[in-house]
Design a protein around this motif. Structure first.
Motif, short mmCIF file in Angstrom:
data_model
loop_
_atom_site.label_atom_id
_atom_site.label_comp_id
_atom_site.label_asym_id
_atom_site.label_seq_id
_atom_site.Cartn_x
_atom_site.Cartn_y
_atom_site.Cartn_z
N THR A 163 0.84 -1.19 0.00
CA THR A 163 0.00 0.00 0.00
C THR A 163 0.87 1.24 0.00
O THR A 163 1.83 1.34 0.75
CB THR A 163 -0.91 0.00 1.24
OG1 THR A 163 -1.73 -1.17 1.19
CG2 THR A 163 -1.80 1.21 1.28
N ASN A 166 -8.16 2.97 4.73
CA ASN A 166 -7.46 3.82 3.77
C ASN A 166 -7.05 5.17 4.35
O ASN A 166 -6.25 5.87 3.75
CB ASN A 166 -8.34 4.09 2.54
CG ASN A 166 -8.66 2.84 1.76
OD1 ASN A 166 -9.75 2.29 1.91
ND2 ASN A 166 -7.73 2.36 0.98
N ALA A 195 -3.48 3.67 -0.22
CA ALA A 195 -4.21 3.01 -1.30
C ALA A 195 -3.25 2.18 -2.15
O ALA A 195 -2.04 2.38 -2.11
CB ALA A 195 -4.92 4.06 -2.17
#
Length: 114
Positions: free
Chosen positions: A3, A42, A82
């Motif tokens: 991520t 997130n 993300a």
């Protein structure tokens, strides 16, 4: 895939805007709370709203800013984790209160060493 973190800068055009009614505020807070729950994994740093004004620093001076001739000013920020720019855009775009008239967002990938 690891991520990645993205800095989301919330921009708006300076000037007076009509304040929301108490009913609109209640609805906005409900929608915002639902957004935070939906994208909890997130949201790396919720950031915050920035106060007007500030300082612009150059190698030779410190000036009051942002400048009146600026078309847009950074009004707030957050950090989103993300898998891609597309996912970061989707998360930011769904945030209540972000996509309004006279506003835009700038999303920048945060560089990591290695």
């Amino acid at each position: 895939m690891a991520t990645q973190k993205y800095l989301v800068m919330l921009r708006n055009v300076p000037g007076k805007q009509q304040p929301p009614t108490p009913a609109e505020m209640k609805e906005m807070y409900g929608a915002f709370s639902a957004w935070q729950t939906k994208f909890a994994s997130n949201i790396a740093d919720m950031g915050g709203k920035l106060r007007p004004g500030g300082k612009v620093v150059t190698p030779s001076q410190v000036m009051d800013g942002p400048f009146a001739e600026t078309k847009e000013v950074v009004a707030g920020f957050m950090v989103i984790a993300a898998e891609s720019y597309e996912q970061a855009i989707d998360v930011a775009r769904q945030c209540p209160g972000v996509m309004r008239p006279r506003t835009s967002i700038e999303i920048r990938e945060i560089a990591t060493s290695g």
